[in-house]
Design a protein around this motif. Structure first.
Motif, PDB file in Angstrom:
ATOM      1  N   THR A   1      49.842  41.297  46.683  1.00 39.59           N
ATOM      2  CA  THR A   1      49.273  42.218  47.688  1.00 39.59           C
ATOM      3  C   THR A   1      47.790  42.488  47.466  1.00 39.59           C
ATOM      4  N   SER A   2      47.245  42.214  46.295  1.00 31.13           N
ATOM      5  CA  SER A   2      45.861  42.596  45.961  1.00 31.13           C
ATOM      6  C   SER A   2      45.631  44.080  46.179  1.00 31.13           C
ATOM      7  N   SER A   3      46.631  44.885  45.971  1.00 29.04           N
ATOM      8  CA  SER A   3      46.432  46.313  46.194  1.00 29.04           C
ATOM      9  C   SER A   3      47.222  47.143  45.189  1.00 29.04           C
ATOM     10  N   SER A   4      46.506  47.902  44.354  1.00 28.42           N
ATOM     11  CA  SER A   4      47.188  48.778  43.396  1.00 28.42           C
ATOM     12  C   SER A   4      48.003  49.822  44.138  1.00 28.42           C
ATOM     13  N   ASN A   5      47.455  50.330  45.248  1.00 23.69           N
ATOM     14  CA  ASN A   5      48.181  51.366  45.987  1.00 23.69           C
ATOM     15  C   ASN A   5      49.492  50.828  46.522  1.00 23.69           C
TER      16      ASN A   5
ATOM     17  N   GLY B   1      40.488  45.732  35.655  1.00 25.68           N
ATOM     18  CA  GLY B   1      40.187  44.408  36.187  1.00 25.68           C
ATOM     19  C   GLY B   1      39.037  44.472  37.176  1.00 25.68           C
ATOM     20  N   THR B   2      39.070  45.510  38.003  1.00 22.30           N
ATOM     21  CA  THR B   2      38.008  45.703  38.981  1.00 22.30           C
ATOM     22  C   THR B   2      36.662  45.915  38.289  1.00 22.30           C
ATOM     23  N   ALA B   3      36.661  46.783  37.266  1.00 20.56           N
ATOM     24  CA  ALA B   3      35.405  47.070  36.557  1.00 20.56           C
ATOM     25  C   ALA B   3      34.868  45.784  35.918  1.00 20.56           C
TER      26      ALA B   3
ATOM     27  N   ALA C   1      38.884  52.326  45.607  1.00 15.66           N
ATOM     28  CA  ALA C   1      40.243  52.532  46.100  1.00 15.66           C
ATOM     29  C   ALA C   1      41.121  51.346  45.705  1.00 15.66           C
ATOM     30  N   GLY C   2      42.435  51.590  45.630  1.00 15.66           N
ATOM     31  CA  GLY C   2      43.335  50.502  45.221  1.00 15.66           C
ATOM     32  C   GLY C   2      43.799  49.666  46.393  1.00 15.66           C
ATOM     33  N   VAL C   3      42.858  49.163  47.174  1.00 18.29           N
ATOM     34  CA  VAL C   3      43.218  48.326  48.331  1.00 18.29           C
ATOM     35  C   VAL C   3      42.471  46.995  48.241  1.00 18.29           C
ATOM     36  N   PRO C   4      42.905  45.983  48.991  1.00 20.42           N
ATOM     37  CA  PRO C   4      42.260  44.670  48.838  1.00 20.42           C
ATOM     38  C   PRO C   4      40.755  44.723  49.104  1.00 20.42           C
ATOM     39  N   SER C   5      40.017  43.993  48.304  1.00 18.79           N
ATOM     40  CA  SER C   5      38.561  43.853  48.461  1.00 18.79           C
ATOM     41  C   SER C   5      37.784  45.144  48.339  1.00 18.79           C
ATOM     42  N   ALA C   6      38.406  46.184  47.778  1.00 17.27           N
ATOM     43  CA  ALA C   6      37.695  47.471  47.694  1.00 17.27           C
ATOM     44  C   ALA C   6      36.450  47.363  46.828  1.00 17.27           C
ATOM     45  N   SER C   7      36.389  46.396  45.928  1.00 16.77           N
ATOM     46  CA  SER C   7      35.200  46.288  45.059  1.00 16.77           C
ATOM     47  C   SER C   7      33.974  45.781  45.776  1.00 16.77           C
ATOM     48  N   LEU C   8      34.164  45.051  46.877  1.00 22.41           N
ATOM     49  CA  LEU C   8      33.014  44.346  47.447  1.00 22.41           C
ATOM     50  C   LEU C   8      31.872  45.270  47.875  1.00 22.41           C
TER      51      LEU C   8
ATOM     52  N   LEU D   1      40.355  36.073  43.186  1.00 22.88           N
ATOM     53  CA  LEU D   1      39.943  36.939  42.085  1.00 22.88           C
ATOM     54  C   LEU D   1      40.500  38.348  42.271  1.00 22.88           C
ATOM     55  N   ASP D   2      40.609  38.776  43.543  1.00 24.80           N
ATOM     56  CA  ASP D   2      41.179  40.100  43.826  1.00 24.80           C
ATOM     57  C   ASP D   2      42.642  40.143  43.377  1.00 24.80           C
ATOM     58  N   MET D   3      43.357  39.053  43.643  1.00 23.55           N
ATOM     59  CA  MET D   3      44.759  39.005  43.226  1.00 23.55           C
ATOM     60  C   MET D   3      44.857  39.146  41.706  1.00 23.55           C
ATOM     61  N   CYS D   4      43.966  38.441  41.003  1.00 20.12           N
ATOM     62  CA  CYS D   4      44.013  38.481  39.534  1.00 20.12           C
ATOM     63  C   CYS D   4      43.591  39.854  39.005  1.00 20.12           C
ATOM     64  N   ARG D   5      42.484  40.414  39.566  1.00 15.82           N
ATOM     65  CA  ARG D   5      42.028  41.686  38.982  1.00 15.82           C
ATOM     66  C   ARG D   5      43.001  42.808  39.302  1.00 15.82           C
ATOM     67  N   THR D   6      43.650  42.758  40.474  1.00 19.54           N
ATOM     68  CA  THR D   6      44.620  43.803  40.805  1.00 19.54           C
ATOM     69  C   THR D   6      45.810  43.744  39.837  1.00 19.54           C
ATOM     70  N   THR D   7      46.212  42.526  39.455  1.00 14.50           N
ATOM     71  CA  THR D   7      47.301  42.395  38.483  1.00 14.50           C
ATOM     72  C   THR D   7      46.916  43.074  37.170  1.00 14.50           C
ATOM     73  N   ILE D   8      45.653  42.860  36.757  1.00 16.24           N
ATOM     74  CA  ILE D   8      45.192  43.477  35.505  1.00 16.24           C
ATOM     75  C   ILE D   8      45.105  44.995  35.667  1.00 16.24           C
ATOM     76  N   ASN D   9      44.684  45.454  36.852  1.00 17.13           N
ATOM     77  CA  ASN D   9      44.632  46.908  37.096  1.00 17.13           C
ATOM     78  C   ASN D   9      46.009  47.534  36.901  1.00 17.13           C
ATOM     79  N   VAL D  10      47.013  46.913  37.523  1.00 12.51           N
ATOM     80  CA  VAL D  10      48.364  47.483  37.461  1.00 12.51           C
ATOM     81  C   VAL D  10      48.928  47.360  36.036  1.00 12.51           C
TER      82      VAL D  10
HETATM   83  N1  ASP Z   1      42.198  45.213  45.057  1.00 11.20           N
HETATM   84  C1  ASP Z   1      41.925  46.047  43.911  1.00 11.20           C
HETATM   85  C2  ASP Z   1      43.079  46.994  43.673  1.00 11.20           C
HETATM   86  O1  ASP Z   1      43.775  47.366  44.567  1.00 11.20           O
HETATM   87  C3  ASP Z   1      40.628  46.776  44.053  1.00 11.20           C
HETATM   88  C4  ASP Z   1      39.487  45.781  44.056  1.00 11.20           C
HETATM   89  O2  ASP Z   1      39.031  45.420  42.954  1.00 11.20           O
HETATM   90  O3  ASP Z   1      39.050  45.331  45.100  1.00 11.20           O
HETATM   91  O4  ASP Z   1      43.342  47.380  42.561  1.00 11.20           O
END
Ligand code: ASP
Length: 428
Positions: free
Chosen positions: A282-286, A321-323, A361-368, A395-404
């Motif tokens: 989902t690329s989304s922590s939320n 992951g995002t940071a 925010a924990g949504v897709p592409s929120a870092s951009l 990369l979003d898919m990967c970093r979100t996995t690390i976030n969770v």
């Molecule tokens: N997609 C990330 C998340 O939901 C946020 C991001 O890095 O864009 O955790």
């Protein structure tokens, strides 16, 4: 508005990339037709998509960070455990950004470009690079640097070009802390307004993302037809650097943390795999939160109060992951554009990436949007973000996995501290 699926994004990216390369090989990058299409269709179309993101970035970031700080107020109510959660979040995020910056400095993924390609890129994207000044403090004594961090005028910090991001973040933190000291009835209207602004700007980001398959395709067409395979190689190196650094963070730092509280990392991740897969897909922590909560309580033996508290706060405030990604992305683009970041500047990129970890925010592409803002601060044209878009989804898919994964690991540590005995609240 429907967000594009990874498949449509991938199709858009591949179509843009393939046709751009084809045009370059068949006709040549400077053929009148290719050039005309790039200048009148591909670039303006792609830029419109980027502008939509950039237009909302300052209010979005300001309001999210303020609300992030107010949200952390929940930590205060749980005393020691809140402090443990927040302290761990900060330390682990700082380590992750450190790993990212080290990887970007060692691999230097942005440096492999032939001089001619680099010069062309700078010429194309740096139309307003002249305006972009590095926001270094005027005097260099430590006290002066500290004083300079806090802007004299928050509105000026927001509207200066580039915006004074660190200053803005400090003002947001200040406002968040001040709001926390007010009583609920006075604070409520302000946080409601901020939430409304975040919601509205998020809608605009959603619109931009709905255009993403076309926008990314157009931007990649322009890039591939002009710069060919060289640029693709550099992008692949960038993606590999991010994924490698995320992998190290996951395998070394998280494992060490889990082992420190007596849990086997291998067992833990096998049990957590459902949450990690949902995060990846989902690329989304939320969006992953409900699954993460269930996995934590049913499979990882994390008591429900700890899980609901740590994972809910973590879904937005703990984004290692995002940071990490943001730090590497900024350094990479600085390397591509030949901007040499001093140690001081890298430290401020680190501070901004840390704040971004709390505020994104924990949504897709929120870092951009955040990356775009930091770019301006370090003297790279924000349009350079276009380079990342083709590889961002994976990369979003990967970093979100690390976030969770980070949220779950921290929940396991907090459990060890408390066993769920003193935490009997649901976080708001
Ligand atoms: N997609 C990330 C998340 O939901 C946020 C991001 O890095 O864009 O955790």
């Amino acid at each position: 508005m429907a967000t594009p699926t990874p498949r449509t994004l991938l199709i858009g990216a591949l179509l843009g990339l393939g046709s751009g390369l084809l045009a370059r090989v068949a006709l040549g990058g400077d053929h009148a037709m290719v050039d005309g299409f790039v200048r009148h269709v591909a670039e303006p179309g792609g830029r419109l998509f980027l502008r939509l993101l950039l237009a909302v970035v300052v209010p979005l970031v300001f309001c999210s960070v303020t609300l992030g700080i107010v949200g952390l107020g929940a930590l205060r109510r749980v005393g020691k455990l809140g402090a443990v959660t927040f302290g761990l979040t900060l330390v682990v995020s700082a380590v992750s950004v450190g790993i990212g910056l080290a990887a970007a400095n060692i691999v230097r993924p942005g440096e492999g470009l032939p001089d001619q390609v680099r010069a062309d890129l700078i010429a194309r994207y740096s139309a307003d690079a002249g305006k972009v000044a590095v926001s270094a403090p005027r005097e260099a004594t430590p006290a002066a640097i500290l004083v300079d961090l806090l802007p004299r005028n928050p509105l000026g910090a927001a509207t200066s070009d580039p915006p004074d991001l660190l200053g803005l973040l400090l003002v947001a933190a200040l406002l968040g802390a001040a709001l926390l000291s007010l009583n609920e009835s006075t604070r409520r209207p302000v946080t409601d307004l901020l939430e409304g602004i975040v919601a509205a700007t998020t809608v605009v980001v959603g619109w931009a993302m709905a255009l993403a398959p076309v926008g990314v395709g157009l931007l990649l067409f322009a890039l591939a037809s002009r710069f060919g395979f060289d640029l693709l190689l550099v992008l692949a190196r960038f993606a590999a650097t991010v994924i490698g650094a995320l992998g190290i963070h996951f395998a070394v730092v998280y494992s060490a943390l889990l082992m420190a509280v007596g849990r086997s990392p291998v067992r833990f991740w096998i049990d957590a795999k459902e949450a990690l897969l949902v995060a990846f897909a989902t690329s989304s922590s939320n969006a992953t939160l409900p699954t993460a909560l269930r996995v934590a309580t049913e499979r990882l033996a994390i008591p429900a109060p700890v899980a609901s508290f740590v994972l809910t706060v973590g879904a937005t405030a703990n984004q290692n992951g995002t940071a990490l990604f943001e730090g590497v992305a900024v350094l990479f683009l600085a390397q591509v554009f030949g901007v040499n970041l001093t140690m001081d500047q890298q430290v401020s990129v680190m501070a901004m990436a840390l704040a971004a970890g709390v505020g994104t925010a924990g949504v897709p592409s929120a870092s951009l949007p955040f990356v775009a803002l930091v770019l301006g601060v370090v003297g790279v044209p924000a349009e350079a973000l276009a380079l990342l878009l083709g590889v961002d989804r994976i990369l979003d898919m990967c970093r979100t996995t690390i976030n969770v994964a980070g949220d779950l690991a921290i929940a396991a540590i907090v459990t060890r501290f408390d066993g769920g005995q003193t935490l009997n609240l649901t976080a708001d």
